[in-house]
Design a protein around this motif. Structure first.
Motif, PDB file in Angstrom:
ATOM      1  N   ALA A  86       0.978  -1.206  -0.054  1.00 58.56           N
ATOM      2  CA  ALA A  86      -0.080  -0.023   0.102  1.00 58.56           C
ATOM      3  C   ALA A  86       0.849   1.245   0.133  1.00 58.56           C
ATOM      4  O   ALA A  86       2.058   1.175   0.526  1.00 58.56           O
ATOM      5  CB  ALA A  86      -0.950  -0.019   1.262  1.00 58.56           C
ATOM      6  N   SER A  90      -2.900   5.321   1.298  1.00 55.46           N
ATOM      7  CA  SER A  90      -3.646   4.403   1.562  1.00 55.46           C
ATOM      8  C   SER A  90      -3.695   3.618   3.112  1.00 55.46           C
ATOM      9  O   SER A  90      -4.777   3.491   3.436  1.00 55.46           O
ATOM     10  CB  SER A  90      -3.428   3.109   0.443  1.00 55.46           C
ATOM     11  OG  SER A  90      -3.946   2.102   0.888  1.00 55.46           O
ATOM     12  N   ALA A 297      -3.519   0.667  -3.612  1.00 54.45           N
ATOM     13  CA  ALA A 297      -4.558   0.464  -2.497  1.00 54.45           C
ATOM     14  C   ALA A 297      -3.908  -0.543  -1.376  1.00 54.45           C
ATOM     15  O   ALA A 297      -3.438  -1.472  -1.833  1.00 54.45           O
ATOM     16  CB  ALA A 297      -5.959   0.244  -2.762  1.00 54.45           C
ATOM     17  N   VAL A 364     -10.029   5.002   1.268  1.00 49.04           N
ATOM     18  CA  VAL A 364      -8.586   4.551   0.759  1.00 49.04           C
ATOM     19  C   VAL A 364      -8.513   5.052  -0.781  1.00 49.04           C
ATOM     20  O   VAL A 364      -7.445   5.739  -1.111  1.00 49.04           O
ATOM     21  CB  VAL A 364      -8.206   2.926   0.584  1.00 49.04           C
ATOM     22  CG1 VAL A 364      -7.021   2.500  -0.071  1.00 49.04           C
ATOM     23  CG2 VAL A 364      -8.391   2.502   1.926  1.00 49.04           C
TER      24      VAL A 364
END
Length: 485
Positions: A86, A90, A297, A364
């Motif tokens: 990530a 995120s 993400a 996110v």
């Protein structure tokens, strides 16, 4: 610590220590977790604690033992599978939601951003005419889309499959290169895994339309109900994009639901050089994309988009439950107004998919797009594609390398070769395992027209062009050593 005093302290000092440990991990100076497996496994292997040790000791174990022995997936040299670590945005957003909004429901800012981010994501990916819902990954995203397709196909026959079940043989058409979650969706939805008809691909891994038409015509003569045609917008194997426009026209001609699996490759539409490959996406009845793949993400964020979410409501709605039905106000009643977030569940995503409990995934996506914008996302996509294209150029021209498939997106399939090698597949398999064990460049393998290939897929936000040259150097060095030794 026998009593629950876990939440009497402040988050800040704990987050500072955790953040420092994670920053250190992201330097990627540590060996692979398996290198010291006996040591950390011994430390962690204990009986069920009857008495707690407190948050400070838990944090110490996290930072000293567990985090340093984490996954290689966030490493910028990890190109094995279409997943990645990530981004900071995120991570911050998912942490915020886990505390401030554990569920995506109720009339809160998080519920609002859930929908807003779906609009942003759809517009960015060229499907702003569709409505969306988040789920945990491509497996569920495809299931939701094909659940909508099943509902639509049977409703045209005057039958409600979600209410009454399946009453006839069905078919879903997908290429040989489709992701195996399509077969699983067929099984879960009661259609059967054998209801998935594999359509042959051309040498580039793209679905062929003539066999598709032949399969549809044959099934119609047999009385089999077509449910959906599934096209790839970036196959998992090679990144191939099916002829979406041609397939979409066939779907319209036969009035079959047209689903596009863009879990990996849909963001490729941001690369203007590839715009022609995505023509026909506007004909899709459903599309999926996984922000936890190419967009950076945290894992567990996928999106399904359909023309009208009411078809999903009919496919996945729950039967009434006493503990839910009276828990919010009925805003249809005269003089009723919302005065508290608990008065309204917000957008009822629980009736559009298979999850009741679900985190706020939209926050996110919102954070990532808000941070760098469409321009930043485009730059990332173009950089990754350029990495695959550069690797392809090197492999095409280098006497010790062979390009096995011309990349469309950010996947490049190539291998080491030399005249004295009798079995190139076995040799490159050995090369690959040694390459992985060096813990710097970690592609996967696949087969292209029966030949084993090294298959790096560049999707990580931390991946940079210099890693292409490093990968090439490592492959040639290891290959030379294997020949000489």
């Amino acid at each position: 610590m026998s009593k629950d005093h876990a939440e009497t302290g402040n988050l800040q000092p704990h987050l500072n220590k955790l953040g420092a440990a994670l920053d250190n991990y992201l330097k990627f100076e540590h060996p692979d977790a398996y290198f010291s497996i006996n040591e950390w496994q011994t430390k962690l292997d204990e009986a069920l604690p009857q008495t707690g040790v407190g948050i400070d000791e838990v944090l110490k174990i996290l930072t000293d033992t567990i985090i340093p022995n984490g996954s290689p997936v966030p490493n910028p040299g990890f190109t094995s599978f279409i997943t990645t670590g990530a981004t900071t945005a995120s991570t911050l957003a998912s942490t915020a939601s886990s505390i401030a909004s554990p569920q995506r429901y109720l009339r809160t800012a998080f519920n609002y951003v859930e929908e807003l981010s779906l609009h942003w994501l759809a517009e960015m990916c060229g499907v702003k005419h569709l409505q969306g819902i988040y789920s945990s990954g491509g497996s569920v995203a495809n299931l939701v889309a094909l659940g909508g397709a099943r509902q639509w196909a049977f409703e045209k026959q005057g039958h409600d499959p979600a209410l009454h079940g399946i009453d006839r043989a069905t078919r879903i058409y997908a290429s040989h290169e489709c992701h195996h979650t399509i077969q699983r969706s067929g099984g879960v939805l009661g259609l059967g895994r054998r209801a998935i008809k594999a359509i042959p691909c051309d040498a580039g891994g793209r679905m062929q339309t003539e066999p598709l038409v032949e399969a549809i015509e044959s099934d119609l003569r047999e009385g089999i109900l077509p449910v959906a045609i599934v096209a790839n917008a970036g196959s998992t194997n090679t990144g191939a994009i099916d002829p979406l426009s041609d397939i979409g026209k066939i779907a319209q001609q036969y009035q079959i639901w047209f689903h596009v699996d863009g879990a990996f490759g849909l963001p490729g539409i941001l690369d203007e050089r590839l715009a022609d490959h995505y023509q026909g996406i506007e004909m899709a009845d459903s599309v999926i994309v996984d922000p936890h793949k190419w967009l950076g993400a945290s894992v567990g964020v996928a999106a399904t988009f359909v023309r009208d979410r009411e078809i999903l409501n009919r496919a996945f709605t729950q039967e009434p439950a006493d503990y839910l039905e009276g828990s919010a106000v009925d805003i249809s009643e005269e003089k009723t107004k919302i005065e508290h977030s608990l008065d309204d569940f917000g957008i009822p995503y629980f009736d559009y998919g298979v999850e009741l409990s679900a985190p706020c995934r939209g926050i996110v996506v919102w954070a990532m797009i808000k941070e760098i914008g469409v321009a930043g996302m485009r730059d990332r996509i173009v950089r990754h594609n350029d990495m695959a294209y550069r690797l392809a150029d090197i492999a095409r021209d280098h006497p010790k390398l062979e390009l096995l498939d011309t990349p469309t997106l950010s996947i490049c399939c190539f291998r080491y070769r030399a005249p004295e090698i009798k079995d190139l597949d076995q040799f490159n398999q050995r090369l690959h395992r040694q390459l992985i064990r060096e813990n710097t460049y970690m592609p996967s393998t696949t087969r292209i027209n029966g030949q084993l290939a090294l298959r790096p897929c560049f999707v990580g936000a931390r991946a940079e062009m210099y890693q292409v040259d490093g990968l090439v150097e490592a492959v040639i060095r290891i290959g030379d050593n294997l020949i000489n030794n």
